[in-house]
Design a protein around this motif. Structure first.
Motif, PDB file in Angstrom:
ATOM      1  N   LYS A  85      44.260  49.330  40.317  1.00 33.98           N
ATOM      2  CA  LYS A  85      43.380  48.188  40.105  1.00 33.98           C
ATOM      3  C   LYS A  85      43.984  46.945  40.747  1.00 33.98           C
ATOM      4  CE  LYS A  85      40.906  45.881  36.366  1.00 33.98           C
ATOM      5  NZ  LYS A  85      40.583  44.776  37.175  1.00 33.98           N
ATOM      6  N   SER A  86      43.129  46.143  41.347  1.00 37.97           N
ATOM      7  CA  SER A  86      43.571  44.904  41.970  1.00 37.97           C
ATOM      8  C   SER A  86      43.806  43.841  40.913  1.00 37.97           C
ATOM      9  CB  SER A  86      42.525  44.416  42.970  1.00 37.97           C
ATOM     10  OG  SER A  86      42.897  43.159  43.495  1.00 37.97           O
ATOM     11  N   ALA A  87      44.782  42.987  41.169  1.00 38.30           N
ATOM     12  CA  ALA A  87      45.039  41.852  40.292  1.00 38.30           C
ATOM     13  C   ALA A  87      44.096  40.693  40.614  1.00 38.30           C
ATOM     14  CB  ALA A  87      46.487  41.398  40.453  1.00 38.30           C
ATOM     15  N   TYR A  88      43.261  40.870  41.626  1.00 36.95           N
ATOM     16  CA  TYR A  88      42.374  39.812  42.106  1.00 36.95           C
ATOM     17  C   TYR A  88      40.917  40.239  42.019  1.00 36.95           C
ATOM     18  CZ  TYR A  88      46.785  38.155  43.904  1.00 36.95           C
ATOM     19  OH  TYR A  88      48.081  37.751  43.998  1.00 36.95           O
ATOM     20  N   ASP A  89      40.043  39.252  41.908  1.00 38.95           N
ATOM     21  CA  ASP A  89      38.604  39.500  41.944  1.00 38.95           C
ATOM     22  C   ASP A  89      38.090  39.471  43.383  1.00 38.95           C
ATOM     23  OD1 ASP A  89      38.072  39.518  39.031  1.00 38.95           O
ATOM     24  OD2 ASP A  89      38.776  37.433  39.185  1.00 38.95           O
TER      25      ASP A  89
ATOM     26  N   LYS B 165      32.331  45.779  44.791  1.00 34.18           N
ATOM     27  CA  LYS B 165      32.667  46.434  46.062  1.00 34.18           C
ATOM     28  C   LYS B 165      31.757  45.974  47.206  1.00 34.18           C
ATOM     29  CE  LYS B 165      35.229  50.327  44.416  1.00 34.18           C
ATOM     30  NZ  LYS B 165      35.548  51.728  44.619  1.00 34.18           N
ATOM     31  N   HIS B 166      31.428  44.698  47.189  1.00 38.00           N
ATOM     32  CA  HIS B 166      30.677  44.095  48.281  1.00 38.00           C
ATOM     33  C   HIS B 166      31.650  43.462  49.270  1.00 38.00           C
ATOM     34  CE1 HIS B 166      26.928  44.467  45.983  1.00 38.00           C
ATOM     35  NE2 HIS B 166      26.339  44.257  47.147  1.00 38.00           N
TER      36      HIS B 166
ATOM     37  N   ILE C  13      41.583  34.669  43.207  1.00 38.76           N
ATOM     38  CA  ILE C  13      41.334  34.819  44.642  1.00 38.76           C
ATOM     39  C   ILE C  13      42.663  34.868  45.374  1.00 38.76           C
ATOM     40  CG2 ILE C  13      40.344  33.721  46.691  1.00 38.76           C
ATOM     41  CD1 ILE C  13      38.282  32.413  44.853  1.00 38.76           C
ATOM     42  N   LEU C  14      42.747  35.776  46.337  1.00 36.06           N
ATOM     43  CA  LEU C  14      43.910  35.857  47.222  1.00 36.06           C
ATOM     44  C   LEU C  14      43.433  35.677  48.653  1.00 36.06           C
ATOM     45  CD1 LEU C  14      46.919  36.492  47.822  1.00 36.06           C
ATOM     46  CD2 LEU C  14      46.237  38.909  47.956  1.00 36.06           C
ATOM     47  N   VAL C  15      44.056  34.770  49.375  1.00 34.28           N
ATOM     48  CA  VAL C  15      43.785  34.568  50.796  1.00 34.28           C
ATOM     49  C   VAL C  15      44.939  35.196  51.567  1.00 34.28           C
ATOM     50  CG1 VAL C  15      43.448  32.867  52.632  1.00 34.28           C
ATOM     51  CG2 VAL C  15      42.545  32.423  50.328  1.00 34.28           C
ATOM     52  N   VAL C  16      44.609  36.094  52.503  1.00 33.22           N
ATOM     53  CA  VAL C  16      45.632  36.786  53.293  1.00 33.22           C
ATOM     54  C   VAL C  16      45.394  36.437  54.758  1.00 33.22           C
ATOM     55  CG1 VAL C  16      46.704  38.998  53.823  1.00 33.22           C
ATOM     56  CG2 VAL C  16      45.579  38.671  51.611  1.00 33.22           C
TER      57      VAL C  16
ATOM     58  N   SER D 257      43.298  44.910  48.722  1.00 32.92           N
ATOM     59  CA  SER D 257      42.326  44.988  47.634  1.00 32.92           C
ATOM     60  C   SER D 257      42.814  45.791  46.431  1.00 32.92           C
ATOM     61  CB  SER D 257      41.019  45.602  48.144  1.00 32.92           C
ATOM     62  OG  SER D 257      41.200  46.969  48.441  1.00 32.92           O
ATOM     63  N   GLY D 258      43.869  46.576  46.608  1.00 36.11           N
ATOM     64  CA  GLY D 258      44.353  47.400  45.508  1.00 36.11           C
ATOM     65  C   GLY D 258      43.619  48.712  45.386  1.00 36.11           C
ATOM     66  N   ILE D 259      42.606  48.919  46.196  1.00 32.15           N
ATOM     67  CA  ILE D 259      41.843  50.161  46.168  1.00 32.15           C
ATOM     68  C   ILE D 259      42.384  51.064  47.272  1.00 32.15           C
ATOM     69  CG2 ILE D 259      39.558  51.160  46.559  1.00 32.15           C
ATOM     70  CD1 ILE D 259      38.465  48.481  45.377  1.00 32.15           C
TER      71      ILE D 259
END
Length: 172
Positions: free
Chosen positions: A2-6, A28-29, A58-61, A164-166
């Motif tokens: 699971k991701s720590a982010y939305d 998952k969009h 939110i994470l910005v990469v 994304s953690g997926i």
């Protein structure tokens, strides 16, 4: 996993228009486009105000090309002026990436600068093709893209998906 982010926002910086992709984990969009620098700054401020301000993580990469060991632009075919121009463009892209990361942090968004992903796909120069991206999204349970997109946009989407953690199920 699971991701720590939305929401994960992947950015492939460019001097003209940067590739920008948002992965919204709960549904998952994916949204992917290219934006001029001022448009990208407006977008990041919007994301902070509308989503992070309402409790979403939110994470910005940001792709950080300067993290590669070396990037020489010489070969037996290319002239010295052509190699110098390629080096100049690379430096400009690096500075855009640094400014994007700096501004994102100034807006209060969690931001990571990451080394470019390994090019292991079937497209030109090992980059991911549109068809491979659609298969990757489908196999990973994400909604596919509505229209074709350029390489910077696909690279931004790969960056976002990678964080994304997926587990990405598709193997090239």
């Amino acid at each position: 996993m699971k991701s720590a982010y939305d929401r994960i926002i992947g950015i492939d910086p460019d001097c003209d228009k940067s590739g920008v992709a948002e992965v919204y984990i709960p549904s998952k969009h994916v949204n992917a486009t290219k934006l001029l620098f001022p448009e990208l700054m407006d977008y990041l401020q919007y994301m902070k105000r509308e989503f992070s301000g309402n409790g979403e993580k939110i994470l910005v990469v940001v792709e950080a090309g300067w993290m590669n060991r070396s990037n020489w632009h010489t070969d037996k075919i290319r002239s010295i002026p052509a190699a110098a121009k390629a080096g100049q463009n690379t430096g400009r892209n690096h500075e855009v990436a640094r400014k994007i990361a700096e501004m994102s942090r100034d807006y209060g968004l969690e931001t990571m600068e990451v080394k470019p992903l390994i090019k292991c796909w079937k497209g030109t120069d090992g980059k991911i093709s549109h068809e491979e991206m659609q298969r990757l999204l489908t196999c990973s349970g994400f909604h596919t893209l509505d229209s074709r997109c350029n390489q910077e946009v696909r690279d931004a989407l790969l960056i976002a998906l990678n964080y994304s953690g997926i587990p990405l199920k598709y193997k090239p």
